[in-house]
Design a protein around this motif. Structure first.
Motif, PDB file in Angstrom:
ATOM      1  N   MET A  91       0.745  -1.417  -0.066  1.00 31.69           N
ATOM      2  CA  MET A  91      -0.158   0.214   0.063  1.00 31.69           C
ATOM      3  C   MET A  91       0.971   1.251  -0.069  1.00 31.69           C
ATOM      4  O   MET A  91       0.477   1.705  -0.365  1.00 31.69           O
ATOM      5  CB  MET A  91      -1.436  -0.172   0.700  1.00 31.69           C
ATOM      6  CG  MET A  91      -1.797  -0.655   1.533  1.00 31.69           C
ATOM      7  SD  MET A  91      -3.126  -0.829  -0.142  1.00 31.69           S
ATOM      8  CE  MET A  91      -3.922  -2.675  -0.119  1.00 31.69           C
ATOM      9  N   LYS A  92       1.501   1.323   0.788  1.00 32.55           N
ATOM     10  CA  LYS A  92       2.945   2.631   1.111  1.00 32.55           C
ATOM     11  C   LYS A  92       3.419   2.623  -0.067  1.00 32.55           C
ATOM     12  O   LYS A  92       3.590   4.181  -0.691  1.00 32.55           O
ATOM     13  CB  LYS A  92       3.580   2.395   2.129  1.00 32.55           C
ATOM     14  CG  LYS A  92       4.539   3.238   2.114  1.00 32.55           C
ATOM     15  CD  LYS A  92       5.679   2.859   3.641  1.00 32.55           C
ATOM     16  CE  LYS A  92       6.384   3.880   3.198  1.00 32.55           C
ATOM     17  NZ  LYS A  92       7.228   3.348   4.231  1.00 32.55           N
ATOM     18  N   TYR A  93       3.339   2.396  -0.823  1.00 31.76           N
ATOM     19  CA  TYR A  93       5.627   1.874  -2.059  1.00 31.76           C
ATOM     20  C   TYR A  93       3.838   2.417  -3.549  1.00 31.76           C
ATOM     21  O   TYR A  93       4.274   3.172  -4.073  1.00 31.76           O
ATOM     22  CB  TYR A  93       6.045   0.765  -2.344  1.00 31.76           C
ATOM     23  CG  TYR A  93       6.818   0.459  -1.430  1.00 31.76           C
ATOM     24  CD1 TYR A  93       7.160   1.801  -0.132  1.00 31.76           C
ATOM     25  CD2 TYR A  93       7.376  -0.944  -0.974  1.00 31.76           C
ATOM     26  CE1 TYR A  93       8.231   1.365   0.714  1.00 31.76           C
ATOM     27  CE2 TYR A  93       7.981  -0.653  -0.321  1.00 31.76           C
ATOM     28  CZ  TYR A  93       8.854   0.531   0.764  1.00 31.76           C
ATOM     29  OH  TYR A  93       9.814  -0.018   2.472  1.00 31.76           O
ATOM     30  N   SER A  94       2.783   1.312  -3.654  1.00 35.20           N
ATOM     31  CA  SER A  94       2.350   1.504  -4.715  1.00 35.20           C
ATOM     32  C   SER A  94       1.494   3.422  -4.281  1.00 35.20           C
ATOM     33  O   SER A  94       1.054   4.249  -5.517  1.00 35.20           O
ATOM     34  CB  SER A  94       0.854   0.962  -4.324  1.00 35.20           C
ATOM     35  OG  SER A  94       1.755  -0.876  -4.924  1.00 35.20           O
ATOM     36  N   LYS A  95       1.369   4.144  -2.716  1.00 33.06           N
ATOM     37  CA  LYS A  95       0.475   5.302  -3.373  1.00 33.06           C
ATOM     38  C   LYS A  95       1.670   6.632  -3.530  1.00 33.06           C
ATOM     39  O   LYS A  95       1.271   7.009  -3.848  1.00 33.06           O
ATOM     40  CB  LYS A  95       0.347   5.082  -1.878  1.00 33.06           C
ATOM     41  CG  LYS A  95      -0.369   7.025  -1.832  1.00 33.06           C
ATOM     42  CD  LYS A  95      -0.638   7.373  -0.039  1.00 33.06           C
ATOM     43  CE  LYS A  95      -1.098   8.428   0.508  1.00 33.06           C
ATOM     44  NZ  LYS A  95      -0.347   9.641  -0.972  1.00 33.06           N
ATOM     45  N   ILE A  96       2.816   6.012  -3.265  1.00 29.80           N
ATOM     46  CA  ILE A  96       4.050   6.756  -3.773  1.00 29.80           C
ATOM     47  C   ILE A  96       3.821   6.472  -5.241  1.00 29.80           C
ATOM     48  O   ILE A  96       3.984   7.529  -5.948  1.00 29.80           O
ATOM     49  CB  ILE A  96       5.629   5.777  -3.365  1.00 29.80           C
ATOM     50  CG1 ILE A  96       5.290   6.645  -1.697  1.00 29.80           C
ATOM     51  CG2 ILE A  96       6.272   6.212  -4.098  1.00 29.80           C
ATOM     52  CD1 ILE A  96       6.762   5.839  -1.408  1.00 29.80           C
TER      53      ILE A  96
END
Length: 183
Positions: A91-96
């Motif tokens: 989730m975190k890296y996909s958001k970036i």
């Protein structure tokens, strides 16, 4: 349970373990769930999210991108996130990746993530933790895999909320002691 009816700008497909460059049936069901939304959202971009584990020949994102290409999805609609090793990192890296790609300053993108049906609830909590406004879509899971998957998810939710659970247990124990104490 209910299909997402709004326009979708990005579909994050959460990774699952692989044994070769081909996706497993579990991972294929996640990808196919995302492909279901393509008909109503032909310009959607897929964010394939999953790194390479120590026992995997390639990253999960690489295998997912390969599968999407075999389904005639062009490269300009595939964003590869291959650093994550956990659902939270997905989730975190996909958001970036989405924030870097999104160019419309007038509105925020509509994001949908696909995972297996048993994993949607916990994935939603990780999306919230990553400050990613996203909706989840659950792909079907084989019946023989479902019991062990549900037990694993239950244990993971308990671990994820261990402080709250400990406080609740202490409150219950305190209540029982107070009620049973002779006055």
């Amino acid at each position: 349970m209910l299909p997402y009816k709004k326009h979708v700008d990005y579909i994050i497909v959460l990774g699952a373990g692989i044994r070769s460059e081909e996706v497993t049936p579990l991972l294929k069901s996640r990808l196919d769930k995302g492909l279901m939304y393509l008909k109503d959202n032909p310009q959607v971009k897929f964010v394939v999210s999953g790194g390479k584990g120590p026992d995997e020949p390639v990253s999960e994102a690489f295998a997912m991108a390969k599968y999407l290409r075999s389904q005639n999805i062009p490269d300009n609609q595939i964003i590869i996130e291959d650093q994550s090793t956990t659902t939270y990192e997905n989730m975190k890296y996909s958001k970036i990746k989405i924030d870097d790609d999104w160019s419309d300053e007038k509105r925020k993108p509509n994001v949908l993530f696909t995972t297996n049906n048993y994993h949607v609830l916990r994935s939603m909590t990780y999306a919230d933790m990553a400050k990613l406004k996203a909706h989840g879509a659950g792909a079907p899971t084989s019946y023989y895999f479902l019991p062990s998957a549900l037990l694993r998810e239950y244990a993971a939710v308990l671990v994820q909320n261990k402080i709250k659970i400990i406080l609740i247990m202490l409150l219950i124990i305190s209540f029982v002691i107070i009620v049973s104490w002779p006055f």
